[in-house]
Design an enzyme around this catalytic site. Structure first.
Site, PDB file in Angstrom:
ATOM      1  N   LEU A 180      42.005  79.791  27.287  1.00 37.50           N
ATOM      2  CA  LEU A 180      42.721  79.572  26.031  1.00 37.50           C
ATOM      3  C   LEU A 180      44.228  79.657  26.212  1.00 37.50           C
ATOM      4  O   LEU A 180      44.923  80.303  25.438  1.00 37.50           O
ATOM      5  CB  LEU A 180      42.268  80.576  24.962  1.00 37.50           C
ATOM      6  CG  LEU A 180      40.868  80.390  24.396  1.00 37.50           C
ATOM      7  CD1 LEU A 180      40.599  81.408  23.313  1.00 37.50           C
ATOM      8  CD2 LEU A 180      40.692  78.990  23.827  1.00 37.50           C
ATOM      9  N   CYS A 181      44.703  79.066  27.289  1.00 37.66           N
ATOM     10  CA  CYS A 181      46.151  79.041  27.456  1.00 37.66           C
ATOM     11  C   CYS A 181      46.601  77.643  27.862  1.00 37.66           C
ATOM     12  O   CYS A 181      47.422  77.472  28.754  1.00 37.66           O
ATOM     13  CB  CYS A 181      46.607  80.093  28.455  1.00 37.66           C
ATOM     14  SG  CYS A 181      45.671  80.105  29.975  1.00 37.66           S
ATOM     15  N   GLY A 182      46.045  76.638  27.203  1.00 37.85           N
ATOM     16  CA  GLY A 182      46.471  75.269  27.436  1.00 37.85           C
ATOM     17  C   GLY A 182      46.174  74.812  28.851  1.00 37.85           C
ATOM     18  O   GLY A 182      45.171  75.191  29.435  1.00 37.85           O
TER      19      GLY A 182
END
Lengths: 142, 286
Positions: free
Chosen positions: B87-89
């Site tokens: 969930l960090c691109g």
């Protein structure tokens, strides 16, 4: 006024002390060191122990370090302090643990890295991200 | 109003998701600030270390350390630093892309590669694709400590000393600013001597006890501190990337809710209109 030198005590995780001092006391592996300005360049390991700094005016500050390195230049003293307790066998143990973790995670160790598959997967992930970005831009325009 | 209820349910579920992403965004923002502080705090040590090593390279020591000698590359070691969580691109994806490109380049030159992964994501990615992982560390948390890295780094340093690898690289994300993180692959070993300082005169340190022991200890710490810096920098990148990704997600949820709200209002209005027309036509029929 007494001559001073610049003293830095730093650890990998933070800066502990930085400023002028008249004298520094540290315990090297070969014995106690008392360092005055204009000391000859010296590089030594430090034992766990205290580093005493006599600041301008005679006020003293004491820091406890768990080993490290000491670099002396005529007007600059640098203490590179360790944050972890270091010993050869302790390091060895940590290395073995790191290896074991890798072995556990890897079922078949000899397999060749699959470049084609890796590149395909990464390209897919990047494409997904770009698609999401485009969708957003379109949503914003409408 | 069956349709209206369905849409309302959907709006509520998106609202809940939005709450989560917004919370994650704020958590990431505060963690990022702390990670940046930590990144800054670790810099003096690495700078001082670099100074000392720079002095060493110019001081003509009687003992030339193996870490400073260039040799032909037959086998390569790479330390890959990734985040533990997703969930960090595209942060990890971009890094892995750079690593795989480097690996491919060396692979084409018939150089074999040993990997060392720090962080969960790198571990799973490279073990799934069958790289030769020799050491691993994960779950460093928000406050990584040098002690967690000693083992992993030592495996690679030992391999270098014993001649099993001839060059050591480290790959991590460089923190440019909150919006930009750049994947970076850097050479750790052999240490490149800084050539900017001129040799003014020949001098050397006094070593206590022996030059070899002192240099061993010093260079080991130097490499560790560089890897540590990579870890802290990557952590700041992770939080920044997560913050941006979660902000985007919250914004997306907002637009979705607006659209659904519009549809819901239209459906409700249509139902009311229909009801009225039914009543009116019913009354007319009587």
């Amino acid at each position: 006024m007494a001559m001073t030198m610049h003293v830095d005590i730093v650890s990998a995780e933070e800066e502990i002390f930085s400023g002028p001092a008249e004298m520094v006391f540290a315990s090297g592996v070969m014995g106690e060191l008392g360092i005055l300005p204009r000391h000859a360049p010296l590089l030594t390991q430090l034992k766990p122990g205290e580093v005493r700094i006599r600041k301008e005016g005679g006020e003293e500050e004491i820091y406890w370090i768990s080993g490290g390195m000491l670099e002396i230049q005529p007007h600059v003293v640098t203490v590179l302090a360790d944050t972890a307790v270091r010993a050869r066998d302790l390091d060895e143990k940590a290395a073995i643990e790191a290896k074991e973790r890798a072995e556990r995670a890897l079922a078949d160790k000899t397999s060749e890295f699959e470049y084609a598959k890796a590149q395909a997967e990464l390209a897919e992930a990047v494409a997904q991200l770009q698609a999401i970005k485009k969708l957003r831009e379109r949503a914003r325009r409408s | 109003m069956a349709v209206g209820k369905e849409i309302r349910g959907k709006i509520n579920s998106i609202k809940n998701t939005q709450k989560i992403t917004r919370a994650m965004e704020m958590v990431a923002a505060s963690k990022m600030r702390k990670a940046q502080d930590r990144m800054r705090a670790s810099r003096p040590y690495a700078d001082k270390m670099r100074n000392v090593v720079g002095h060493l390279a110019n001081a003509h020591p009687e003992y030339r350390h193996g870490y400073m000698q260039e040799r032909e590359v037959k086998r390569l070691g790479i330390i890959v630093i990734s985040s533990d969580r997703g969930l960090c691109g595209g942060l990890n994806t971009n890094l892995f892309k750079a690593v795989v490109a480097t690996m491919k380049e060396w692979h084409d030159k018939r150089v074999e590669i040993d990997l060392c992964t720090i962080g969960n994501k790198a571990g799973t990615f490279f073990s799934r694709l069958g790289g030769n992982i020799v050491a691993q560390a994960a779950h460093l948390g928000d406050r990584p400590q040098i002690a967690d890295l000693i083992g992993t780094v030592k495996v690679m340093l030992d391999a270098y000393e014993e001649g099993r690898i001839d060059r050591l690289l480290v790959a991590y994300n460089e923190f440019v600013n909150t919006m930009t993180q750049r994947p970076r692959v850097e050479q750790l070993l052999p240490i490149k001597a800084t050539e900017e300082e001129e040799l003014k005169h020949h001098w050397d340190y006094i070593y206590e006890p022996e030059a070899k022991d002192v240099l061993d200890a010093l260079l080991m710490r130097y490499i560790e501190s560089l890897v540590y810096q990579g870890v802290v920098e990557n952590l700041a990148c992770e939080q920044a990337a997560r913050m941006v990704a979660m902000k985007a997600a919250s914004d997306n949820a907002g637009t979705l809710i607006e659209e659904l709200q519009l549809i819901y209002n239209k459906a409700r209005q249509a139902a009311i209109t229909q009801e009225i027309s039914e009543i009116v036509s019913g009354a007319a029929a009587v």
